[in-house]
Design an enzyme around this catalytic site. Structure first.
Site, short mmCIF file in Angstrom:
data_model
loop_
_atom_site.label_atom_id
_atom_site.label_comp_id
_atom_site.label_asym_id
_atom_site.label_seq_id
_atom_site.Cartn_x
_atom_site.Cartn_y
_atom_site.Cartn_z
CD GLN A 185 -2.67 -1.64 2.90
OE1 GLN A 185 -3.23 -0.68 3.00
NE2 GLN A 185 -2.02 -2.17 3.32
CB VAL A 225 2.65 5.46 -2.35
CG1 VAL A 225 1.32 5.91 -2.49
CG2 VAL A 225 2.65 7.12 -1.04
CG ASP A 226 7.56 4.09 0.83
OD1 ASP A 226 8.32 3.48 0.20
OD2 ASP A 226 6.91 3.67 2.07
CG HIS A 229 -2.75 2.96 -1.78
ND1 HIS A 229 -3.05 2.46 -0.59
CD2 HIS A 229 -3.82 2.17 -1.98
CE1 HIS A 229 -3.88 1.78 0.10
NE2 HIS A 229 -4.58 1.34 -1.35
CB CYS A 270 -1.35 16.25 -16.81
SG CYS A 270 -2.12 17.66 -17.08
CB CYS A 303 1.24 19.26 -17.20
SG CYS A 303 1.10 17.94 -19.07
CG ASN A 345 1.67 -3.99 13.03
OD1 ASN A 345 1.74 -3.56 13.75
ND2 ASN A 345 0.93 -3.64 12.27
N PRO A 346 3.78 -5.35 15.54
CG PRO A 346 5.35 -3.28 16.20
CD PRO A 346 4.77 -4.03 15.24
#
Ligand code: OAD
Length: 256
Positions: A113, A115-116, A131, A139, A158, A223-224
């Site tokens: 998920q 986007v980095d 994502h 544009c 653009c 997951n913690p």
């Protein structure tokens, strides 16, 4: 404190052995990741923690087409900050271990998920970005894509004069159908499905856990904190990805 840390590590070691055993006999493996995957790279998560609000606004109120229509400069500024942070961030031990696990095992798909772009930067080849990617803009008038800017005036324009928006999926927007089909197909076929670093609160992404479970996968969570997916998991590992995935990799490498 010291004793409970040791107890936690003993538990992770046992869980790594159990999951490692499953992985080495799995036909196909899928890992669904979320913002917690990049927390140890210094990127904030969305829910809880210090990144949960930005200028007193909730991400859910900024990541919408309506917010961009209303105030493109505000939304672009939020994404610019996140893009600059993502560009400066480096994959952590968890990203790197997943890349090496993929090399050690046969069919291994990461569905993220995030986007980095940090899974790709770690060298992972088979990554489904549900994502989209914050590193790109498109544009809203002509659809042209280009690398998102890291400086200069906002909002970006653009060459055609249209407004550039981040090439991500916003709340209220549909996921790209081919991207979703790939994610859903791999979840259905997974023999082991790992859900890591996500609160599993945002659909349709979180629905992949249920799809995999109903199709017969062994489902494990890393997951913690407890999440909305915890109850249906066959194995729950309460550990940060940067500690657990390297341990899991070591187990798999010993066995193969
Ligand atoms: P959340 O912020 O909802 O959840 C992050 C999860 O990561 C939490 O469950 C934390 O306990 C966990 N976590 C934190 N540090 C961790 C670590 N070191 N190792 C493992 N887990 C850790 O983020 P997401 O579930 O990714 O969507 O959020 C889903 C979507 O909501 C995002 O993709 C984004 C957001 O709004 C859009 O922008 C469309």
């Amino acid at each position: 404190m010291k004793r409970s840390n040791t107890a936690a590590r003993d538990a992770w070691a046992n869980e790594a052995r159990e999951l490692g055993h499953r992985l080495t006999s799995a036909v196909s493996v899928v890992v669904l990741t979320g913002a917690g995957m990049s927390a140890e790279s210094g990127l904030p998560t969305f829910r809880g923690g210090s990144g949960a609000l930005w200028n007193d606004q909730r991400p859910e109120d900024l990541a919408t087409p309506q917010a961009f229509d209303r105030d493109p400069k505000l939304v672009s500024t939020w994404y610019r900050e996140r893009r600059v942070r993502a560009a400066a961030a480096r994959p952590n031990a968890g990203h790197r271990a997943l890349e090496r696990l993929a090399k050690s095992l046969g069919s291994f798909t990461i569905v993220t998920q995030n986007v980095d772009g940090l899974h790709a930067e770690a060298g992972s080849a088979d990554v489904v970005e549900l994502h989209g990617s914050i590193r790109w803009s498109r544009c809203i008038a002509c659809g042209d894509r280009k690398r998102g800017s890291l400086d200069g005036p906002l909002p970006d324009l653009c060459a055609c004069g249209g407004l550039m928006r981040p090439d991500v999926v916003w709340f209220g927007e549909a996921l790209s159908p081919p991207v979703w089909e790939r994610a859903e197909g791999s979840a259905r076929e997974a023999s082991v499905f790992i859900v890591a670093g996500t609160s599993a609160a945002v659909y349709p992404a979180a629905g992949l856990v249920h799809i995999a479970k109903h199709a017969g996968a062994f489902v494990a969570e890393v997951n913690p904190e407890p999440t909305e997916a915890s109850a249906i998991c066959d194995l729950v590992v309460r550990a940060p990805v940067g500690a657990f995935f390297p341990e899991l990799l070591a187990v798999v490498q010993q066995r193969s």
